[in-house]
Design a protein around this motif. Structure first.
Motif, mmCIF file in Angstrom:
data_model
loop_
_atom_site.group_PDB
_atom_site.id
_atom_site.type_symbol
_atom_site.label_atom_id
_atom_site.label_comp_id
_atom_site.label_asym_id
_atom_site.label_seq_id
_atom_site.Cartn_x
_atom_site.Cartn_y
_atom_site.Cartn_z
ATOM 1 N N ASN A 1 0.838 -1.183 0.000
ATOM 2 C CA ASN A 1 0.000 0.000 0.000
ATOM 3 C C ASN A 1 0.885 1.249 0.000
ATOM 4 O OD1 ASN A 1 -3.083 -0.729 0.421
ATOM 5 N ND2 ASN A 1 -1.877 -2.216 1.586
ATOM 6 N N GLY A 2 0.357 2.337 -0.510
ATOM 7 C CA GLY A 2 1.155 3.508 -0.783
ATOM 8 C C GLY A 2 1.651 4.257 0.435
ATOM 9 N N LEU A 3 2.655 5.078 0.200
ATOM 10 C CA LEU A 3 3.186 5.959 1.236
ATOM 11 C C LEU A 3 2.052 6.783 1.842
ATOM 12 C CD1 LEU A 3 6.334 7.150 -0.691
ATOM 13 C CD2 LEU A 3 6.414 6.161 1.600
ATOM 14 N N GLY A 4 2.052 6.882 3.157
ATOM 15 C CA GLY A 4 1.037 7.673 3.832
ATOM 16 C C GLY A 4 -0.209 6.921 4.226
ATOM 17 N N THR A 5 -0.375 5.697 3.724
ATOM 18 C CA THR A 5 -1.533 4.899 4.130
ATOM 19 C C THR A 5 -1.222 4.195 5.459
ATOM 20 O OG1 THR A 5 -0.834 2.879 2.987
ATOM 21 C CG2 THR A 5 -2.117 4.489 1.711
ATOM 22 N N GLN A 6 -2.264 3.757 6.142
ATOM 23 C CA GLN A 6 -2.079 3.132 7.442
ATOM 24 C C GLN A 6 -1.416 1.771 7.367
ATOM 25 O OE1 GLN A 6 -6.585 2.994 7.682
ATOM 26 N NE2 GLN A 6 -6.113 1.192 8.930
ATOM 27 N N TRP A 7 -1.360 1.189 6.157
ATOM 28 C CA TRP A 7 -0.786 -0.153 6.002
ATOM 29 C C TRP A 7 0.641 -0.151 5.459
ATOM 30 C CZ3 TRP A 7 -5.477 1.170 3.459
ATOM 31 C CH2 TRP A 7 -6.631 0.799 4.162
ATOM 32 N N HIS A 8 1.100 0.994 4.975
ATOM 33 C CA HIS A 8 2.352 1.018 4.214
ATOM 34 C C HIS A 8 3.539 0.489 5.009
ATOM 35 C CE1 HIS A 8 5.538 2.314 1.501
ATOM 36 N NE2 HIS A 8 6.131 2.844 2.561
ATOM 37 N N ASP A 9 3.751 0.998 6.206
ATOM 38 C CA ASP A 9 4.949 0.627 6.954
ATOM 39 C C ASP A 9 4.989 -0.865 7.250
ATOM 40 O OD1 ASP A 9 5.735 3.254 6.890
ATOM 41 O OD2 ASP A 9 5.123 3.707 8.946
ATOM 42 N N ALA A 10 3.854 -1.412 7.690
ATOM 43 C CA ALA A 10 3.809 -2.847 7.991
ATOM 44 C C ALA A 10 4.005 -3.669 6.722
ATOM 45 C CB ALA A 10 2.484 -3.200 8.664
ATOM 46 N N ASP A 11 3.394 -3.229 5.614
ATOM 47 C CA ASP A 11 3.576 -3.925 4.340
ATOM 48 C C ASP A 11 5.049 -3.958 3.945
ATOM 49 O OD1 ASP A 11 0.845 -4.265 4.106
ATOM 50 O OD2 ASP A 11 0.583 -2.746 2.539
ATOM 51 N N LEU A 12 5.699 -2.802 4.038
ATOM 52 C CA LEU A 12 7.087 -2.709 3.583
ATOM 53 C C LEU A 12 8.000 -3.568 4.450
ATOM 54 C CD1 LEU A 12 8.718 -1.204 1.365
ATOM 55 C CD2 LEU A 12 9.388 0.412 3.140
ATOM 56 N N ARG A 13 7.816 -3.523 5.757
ATOM 57 C CA ARG A 13 8.655 -4.336 6.645
ATOM 58 C C ARG A 13 8.468 -5.826 6.353
ATOM 59 N NH1 ARG A 13 6.915 -0.553 10.585
ATOM 60 N NH2 ARG A 13 5.304 -2.032 11.288
ATOM 61 N N ALA A 14 7.228 -6.248 6.194
ATOM 62 C CA ALA A 14 6.965 -7.664 5.937
ATOM 63 C C ALA A 14 7.525 -8.095 4.591
ATOM 64 C CB ALA A 14 5.465 -7.922 5.995
ATOM 65 N N ALA A 15 7.354 -7.265 3.580
ATOM 66 C CA ALA A 15 7.867 -7.607 2.252
ATOM 67 C C ALA A 15 9.388 -7.696 2.257
ATOM 68 C CB ALA A 15 7.392 -6.571 1.233
#
Length: 314
Positions: free
Chosen positions: A93-107
């Motif tokens: 999910n894109g920068l600034g969304t509530q899911w972005h940080d968790a998505d990026l760390r998991a990926a």
């Protein structure tokens, strides 16, 4: 990650390096299919599709209440080693969304071939994303794919493409671009032709791959084929897809035809024969053959050989 995967190289290497041992291998990205990671049946089916690359989607194709499960599914798919030679990427999910940080760390922890980020708008955003990937421990083979979906991104596409060596690919988000422009969907895509060409120019200048946007009407096979051919003629490396039925025609469209491969071999042979006679140019069926034509012919053969090697891994 499966050891049989080809390196995630962006584009066809310069012709001078096609046969050099140290030159990066060209990786086919003719067909790049979005798969909703919330749909486990779709993820299972993807293991059997003749697609070059998969984008395991956590963004548009996933409802908000399914985001967490989709993230787990995508990361499990990457770790499974069950997708063979297919290049695996995860769209966060894109920068600034509530899911972005968790998505990026998991990926980053899962270590796919690429992490696809929507609506990248500047070189600073690329650098911030790369810094976040480094901080999260993303392995070296995990590259950044930046989606170009807004007028601002199109106008700064070269800066985006040059912002980091970790960036491997620009992905056109044509649906969002139409929306941002207030443009109409018409056959031939005249409304976005300038944008398509600007992003292609940026990618070629920076030496990264560029993927065409999706075709929305899965029932219109002729319309899809026409748009795929247009993308190939413009110079795209491949096309992003939304349905498995689009994979085969896309693979065929973005691969050199047997006639093109035969012609490439003939061009090289004619030029080498002329050089052996001390001549700087050659002719083939009335055509003048110079170095630039030989360069193009070698690119065709490099692509053909890479596609054959990929098919041999099935």
């Amino acid at each position: 990650m499966p050891s049989s995967r080809l390196p995630a190289t962006a584009t066809v290497p310069d012709v001078a390096g096609v046969h050099d041992a140290g030159a990066p291998a060209y990786r086919p990205r003719r067909s790049v299919l979005y798969m909703p990671s919330s749909n486990e049946r779709a993820l299972a089916k993807a293991k059997t599709l003749p697609v070059d690359a998969l984008i395991l989607d956590l963004e548009d194709a996933v409802a908000p209440d399914a985001k967490d499960q989709a993230r787990e599914n995508a990361c499990a798919a990457v770790r499974s080693g069950e997708y063979g030679r297919r290049e695996l990427t995860i769209r966060v999910n894109g920068l600034g969304t509530q899911w972005h940080d968790a998505d990026l760390r998991a990926a980053c922890a899962a270590g796919p071939d690429g992490i696809v980020v929507p609506k990248v708008g500047s070189a600073d955003e690329v650098r911030a994303l790369v810094a976040a990937m480094d901080a999260a421990g993303a392995p070296a083979h995990t590259r950044l794919w930046a989606m170009v979906e807004t007028p601002v991104a199109v106008l700064h596409a070269e800066e985006i493409a040059r912002a980091s060596d970790r960036l491997a690919c620009l992905v056109l988000g044509t649906n969002d671009l139409y929306k941002e422009l207030g443009a109409s969907f018409v056959p031939g895509r005249s409304a976005v032709s300038t944008s398509l060409q600007l992003v292609l120019l940026a990618g070629r200048a920076a030496g990264v791959a560029v993927l065409d946007g999706v075709f929305n009407d899965v029932s219109d096979a002729d319309g899809f084929l026409a748009e795929a051919r247009q993308g190939r003629e413009l110079g795209f490396d491949g096309k992003t897809l939304i349905h498995p039925g689009q994979v085969d025609p896309c693979n065929e469209t973005f691969a050199p035809s047997p006639a093109a491969v035969d012609d490439a071999r003939a061009v090289i042979a004619a030029f080498e024969s002329a050089q052996a006679k001390g001549q700087g140019v050659a002719t083939l069926s009335g055509r003048l053959i110079e170095n630039l034509h030989v360069d193009t012919a070698r690119r065709v053969l490099a692509i053909d050989e890479a596609i054959a090697a990929l098919a041999g891994q099935d």
